[in-house]
Write an enzyme that holds these catalytic residues in place. Structure first.
Site, PDB file in Angstrom:
ATOM      1  N   ARG A   1      -1.558   5.541   3.437  1.00 15.61           N
ATOM      2  CA  ARG A   1      -2.414   4.148   3.775  1.00 15.61           C
ATOM      3  C   ARG A   1      -3.826   4.663   3.400  1.00 15.61           C
ATOM      4  O   ARG A   1      -4.283   5.988   3.541  1.00 15.61           O
ATOM      5  CB  ARG A   1      -2.192   3.548   4.915  1.00 15.61           C
ATOM      6  CG  ARG A   1      -0.977   3.027   5.183  1.00 15.61           C
ATOM      7  CD  ARG A   1      -0.423   1.930   4.589  1.00 15.61           C
ATOM      8  NE  ARG A   1      -1.386   0.812   4.580  1.00 15.61           N
ATOM      9  CZ  ARG A   1      -1.351  -0.121   5.646  1.00 15.61           C
ATOM     10  NH1 ARG A   1      -0.477  -0.033   6.438  1.00 15.61           N
ATOM     11  NH2 ARG A   1      -2.075  -1.101   5.663  1.00 15.61           N
TER      12      ARG A   1
ATOM     13  N   LYS B   1       6.546  -2.820  16.461  1.00 16.36           N
ATOM     14  CA  LYS B   1       6.346  -3.811  15.617  1.00 16.36           C
ATOM     15  C   LYS B   1       7.763  -4.618  15.620  1.00 16.36           C
ATOM     16  O   LYS B   1       7.805  -5.285  14.643  1.00 16.36           O
ATOM     17  CB  LYS B   1       6.075  -3.191  14.341  1.00 16.36           C
ATOM     18  CG  LYS B   1       4.456  -2.553  14.266  1.00 16.36           C
ATOM     19  CD  LYS B   1       4.317  -2.026  12.519  1.00 16.36           C
ATOM     20  CE  LYS B   1       2.997  -1.373  12.809  1.00 16.36           C
ATOM     21  NZ  LYS B   1       2.529  -0.746  11.477  1.00 16.36           N
TER      22      LYS B   1
ATOM     23  N   PRO C   1       1.707  -7.044  10.327  1.00 17.74           N
ATOM     24  CA  PRO C   1       1.254  -7.301  11.891  1.00 17.74           C
ATOM     25  C   PRO C   1       1.377  -6.275  12.859  1.00 17.74           C
ATOM     26  O   PRO C   1       2.431  -5.581  12.353  1.00 17.74           O
ATOM     27  CB  PRO C   1       2.303  -8.580  12.109  1.00 17.74           C
ATOM     28  CG  PRO C   1       2.377  -9.293  11.018  1.00 17.74           C
ATOM     29  CD  PRO C   1       2.570  -8.145   9.920  1.00 17.74           C
ATOM     30  N   GLU C   2       0.539  -5.787  13.387  1.00 13.88           N
ATOM     31  CA  GLU C   2       0.578  -4.646  14.181  1.00 13.88           C
ATOM     32  C   GLU C   2       1.225  -5.083  15.583  1.00 13.88           C
ATOM     33  O   GLU C   2       1.262  -6.142  15.865  1.00 13.88           O
ATOM     34  CB  GLU C   2      -0.746  -3.896  14.194  1.00 13.88           C
ATOM     35  CG  GLU C   2      -1.410  -3.445  12.634  1.00 13.88           C
ATOM     36  CD  GLU C   2      -2.428  -2.686  12.713  1.00 13.88           C
ATOM     37  OE1 GLU C   2      -2.507  -1.817  13.906  1.00 13.88           O
ATOM     38  OE2 GLU C   2      -3.216  -2.715  11.715  1.00 13.88           O
TER      39      GLU C   2
ATOM     40  N   ASN D   1      -2.686   0.282  10.322  1.00 11.66           N
ATOM     41  CA  ASN D   1      -3.866   0.987   9.555  1.00 11.66           C
ATOM     42  C   ASN D   1      -5.245   0.569  10.320  1.00 11.66           C
ATOM     43  O   ASN D   1      -6.172   1.186  10.377  1.00 11.66           O
ATOM     44  CB  ASN D   1      -3.940   0.614   8.307  1.00 11.66           C
ATOM     45  CG  ASN D   1      -4.427   1.771   7.428  1.00 11.66           C
ATOM     46  OD1 ASN D   1      -4.712   3.051   7.745  1.00 11.66           O
ATOM     47  ND2 ASN D   1      -5.089   1.422   6.392  1.00 11.66           N
TER      48      ASN D   1
END
Length: 252
Positions: free
Chosen positions: A237, A50, A2-3, A160
């Site tokens: 990523r 986060k 979760p961003e 990402n």
């Protein structure tokens, strides 16, 4: 993972539902000791990047980081039994939240809380965010901008999906090393604007006219021009970019 937009959404919702009243904490899984919080009133739920920070009267700050697999389950009826795998239940008189599979769920003494805050960069969704410091940190990073955006010490809360979409909106390729003050300011302004849209919608929103669509993230072709999306590994990523709409740029 979760961003930041979802973490801020969790904080806003849970603060509205639980703050200002005693909250009952339990750990059905048995991997968290809730005793320091027994009969303590929750005063605030704070998001920073986060990370979630729960502030109680006369108790340590409770720190939660969801990591890759963590999630919250909300129950409108707090008497509904939690799942056995629940790390932490936060139950108020009218609602309960069950925390599943976080990478962090721990009390923070004051020195640890200070260290956590010092380790984090500027969060586009916080009221105390300093745009000048955000630009300074980004332009000072001697790495590609796509790597810098995932570094939580530079900007906190970007993951990402947001990296891909914000860089597309800024017309920056993720592997650009020198972006310059003007482009860094533009990227910061986009982060502030679009993460707020994402927080309110509960998802990444990079086009308000089509909130369920993405420009480049996990797409085969650019939604704007139709060019094949370029993908490669950057900062651990997968990076996504349109070779037409995100060309290599010179510093300016």
């Amino acid at each position: 993972m979760p961003e930041g937009h979802l973490i801020h959404r969790h904080a806003r919702e849970q603060h509205a539902a639980l703050a200002g009243q005693p909250v009952q904490l339990s750990s059905p899984q048995g991997r968290f000791d809730p005793s320091p919080y027994a009969d303590k009133s929750l005063t605030a739920v704070e998001a920073y990047g986060k990370h979630l920070l729960y502030h109680f009267i006369d108790a340590p700050v409770l720190h939660v980081h969801l990591g890759m697999r963590g999630l919250f389950l909300r129950f409108a009826d707090p008497t509904v039994p939690p799942r056995r795998g629940t790390r932490l239940r936060l139950a108020g008189p009218e609602v309960a939240y069950d925390l599943i599979a976080p990478i962090r769920c721990e009390p923070l003494p004051p020195d640890a809380e200070r260290a956590l805050r010092a380790s984090l960069g500027v969060d586009p969704l916080r009221d105390d965010a300093d745009p000048v410091e955000a630009v300074r940190r980004l332009t000072a990073a001697a790495v590609p901008v796509g790597t810098a955006l995932l570094d939580q010490r530079i900007w906190a809360g970007i993951g990402n999906a947001w990296r891909a979409e914000l860089l597309f909106l800024a017309e920056l390729t993720p592997d650009a090393v020198s972006v310059g003050d003007a482009r860094a300011r533009r990227l910061w302004q986009l982060a502030v604007e679009y993460l707020a849209l994402g927080r309110d919608a509960g998802q990444v929103v990079s086009d308000p006219t089509a909130p369920d669509e993405r420009w480049v993230y996990k797409r085969e072709r650019c939604r704007r021009c139709g060019s094949p999306i370029r993908t490669w590994q950057l900062g651990g990523r997968t990076a996504y970019a349109c070779p037409v709409d995100q060309p290599a740029v010179a510093e300016r």
